[in-house]
Design an enzyme around this catalytic site. Structure first.
Site, PDB file in Angstrom:
ATOM      1  CD  GLN A 108      -3.145  -0.756   0.056  1.00 56.09           C
ATOM      2  OE1 GLN A 108      -3.171   0.542  -0.657  1.00 56.09           O
ATOM      3  NE2 GLN A 108      -3.987  -1.659  -0.134  1.00 56.09           N
TER       4      GLN A 108
ATOM      5  CD  GLU B 153      -0.270 -12.348  -4.469  1.00 52.78           C
ATOM      6  OE1 GLU B 153       0.051 -11.953  -5.820  1.00 52.78           O
ATOM      7  OE2 GLU B 153      -1.386 -11.826  -4.137  1.00 52.78           O
TER       8      GLU B 153
ATOM      9  CB  CYS C 138      -8.972  -0.353  -4.928  1.00 48.88           C
ATOM     10  SG  CYS C 138      -8.289  -1.613  -6.308  1.00 48.88           S
TER      11      CYS C 138
END
Length: 447
Positions: free
Chosen positions: A276, A324, A400
């Site tokens: 981030q 991931e 997002c």
């Protein structure tokens, strides 16, 4: 509907319409006839709408970064909650109203929040090196002399780096024009990550080709100059795509990774790994997610990245499987897990595409599934695999992109889930971007 940038809801303006491509148009402000009481003068000299607040002027050469600097910050927060509520209720009429947008920024000074500083290079006058951002909607570099949304330490290092690199650019041989001469524009961009909670600083110079001796000397000089830069890397990115980094990264000096702290844990971040940009807001984001997950839960964390949610959840006693696709991110996550003394049994990383992992996990039971997809949202395969396959009692969707969240929420609701709460978070002040944490619960009876 035609969008008119640099306006505020409720204003009256005179605008012209410009065609971007077939079926796509944008409005261009020519004059503000009645301005909003929330209009303010932008702080950045490179903002696309410049001039005094009472008589703004649209600058087509403006920077393509921020889009809302002309809006007072409290109104930015209100507009983001309103946007999330409207989009969600258009998709799921029973959705609750979004809570007031949370922020880590000071209301009276929402600046300097970007711990990741990124600039691109381009040709300057008389063979000099220009460093800046792309002009709005183009790949043309606008040289900048200030960027108030960047951390000041990152700006200082970046501009110092630019000055050192400029001497290299001015003396570089020019191309012959036949494709056989040396390239004079080897320098593509610069990324600087400044830790919010530790003194560490990491600089990565992005090149289109191998660095020559002069470039290597510059990078080492930056590292040795004042001791403030803890690591310097070079990334090779020969392609002309929109990605910041290429595949090949080499450490020039210092540590392999930067150490950052979020929610009381240490994270090790590689030069090209996603983490981030607004670390202080990320701290709020992690706490929102951890608070939403019941104690003693078994958790599946999808699109887990470097373990931003998985590691704090594991430290708080939940048992987590983190999926991931990026092996580099998984390696960072496992290094951070070891650094924090969290066992592999408590937090297991799986380097696999989310779609493939869901196929393998279809017989497993999880109390909670966390979904933090890229901007495009979840694929149909992921939505089906989670909400029709695994059917967890609780899911936490971190978005997002509120449009993608609304679209996915409609499909999730059709599979027997209701939206329990919606919390927007301002990760990027002065832009229209908004992060949202949506908590979804499986209904006991499906209508």
């Amino acid at each position: 509907m035609i969008v008119v940038p640099f306006t505020i809801p409720g204003e009256q303006v005179r605008a012209s319409v410009r065609r971007l491509r077939e079926g796509s148009y944008v409005g261009v402000v020519e004059e503000i006839l009645r301005q909003s009481p929330h209009r303010v003068a932008p702080r950045c000299p490179h903002f696309g709408f410049t001039g005094p607040a009472e008589a703004g002027h649209y600058d087509r050469r403006g920077c393509g970064g921020c889009t809302w600097q002309h809006i007072a910050y409290p109104e930015q927060l209100r507009l983001k909650s309103e946007l999330v509520t409207r989009l969600l209720r258009e998709a799921v009429p029973q959705a609750p109203a979004a809570l007031p947008t949370s922020t880590a920024a000071q209301i009276d000074s929402p600046w300097g929040y970007r711990q990741k500083v990124h600039f691109v290079f381009g040709p300057g006058p008389r063979g000099s090196l220009a460093m800046g951002h792309y002009a709005r909607g183009t790949r043309r570099v606008i040289p900048v002399r200030a960027c108030p949304v960047h951390d000041e330490r990152g700006n200082a290092l970046a501009f110092g780096f630019r000055d050192a690199l400029d001497s290299v650019a001015r003396t570089s041989p020019k191309p012959r024009g036949d494709g056989s001469g040396p390239r004079d524009r080897v320098m593509k961009g610069l990324a600087v990550r400044v830790a919010a909670s530790t003194p560490e600083v990491m600089a990565t110079l992005i090149l289109t080709g191998p660095a020559d001796g002069r470039l290597r000397n510059v990078t080492r000089q930056v590292f040795d100059k004042d001791g403030a830069t803890t690591s310097v890397h070079v990334n090779l990115h020969p392609r002309g795509d929109a990605y910041i980094f290429g595949r090949d990264t080499r450490r020039v000096a210092g540590a392999d990774r930067l150490r950052e702290e979020v929610a009381g844990l240490s994270f090790l971040i590689s030069p090209t790994a996603f983490f981030q940009t607004n670390v202080r807001a990320a701290d709020i984001l992690v706490r929102l997610v951890v608070d939403a997950v019941p104690q003693a839960s078994t958790v599946l964390d999808l699109y887990a990245g470097t373990g931003l949610f998985a590691l704090p959840l594991a430290r708080a006693g939940r048992r987590v499987m983190a999926v991931e696709e990026s092996r580099d991110a998984v390696q960072d996550g496992e290094a951070s897990r070891r650094l924090n003394g969290i066992s592999a049994d408590q937090c297991q990383f799986v380097a696999r595409r989310v779609e493939d992992a869901l196929h393998r996990l279809r017989q497993r039971l999880f109390d909670v599934v966390i979904v933090d997809p890229p901007r495009a949202g979840c694929s149909a395969q992921v939505i089906t695999g989670v909400f029709s396959g695994l059917k967890p009692p609780l899911a936490v969707y971190i978005s997002c992109n509120p449009e993608a969240l609304a679209r996915d929420s409609r499909e999730i609701a059709r599979r027997g889930y209701e939206i329990a709460s919606v919390q927007p978070l301002d990760m990027f002040p002065h832009t229209a971007h908004v992060e949202t944490v949506a908590v979804l619960r499986r209904r006991r009876t499906i209508e």
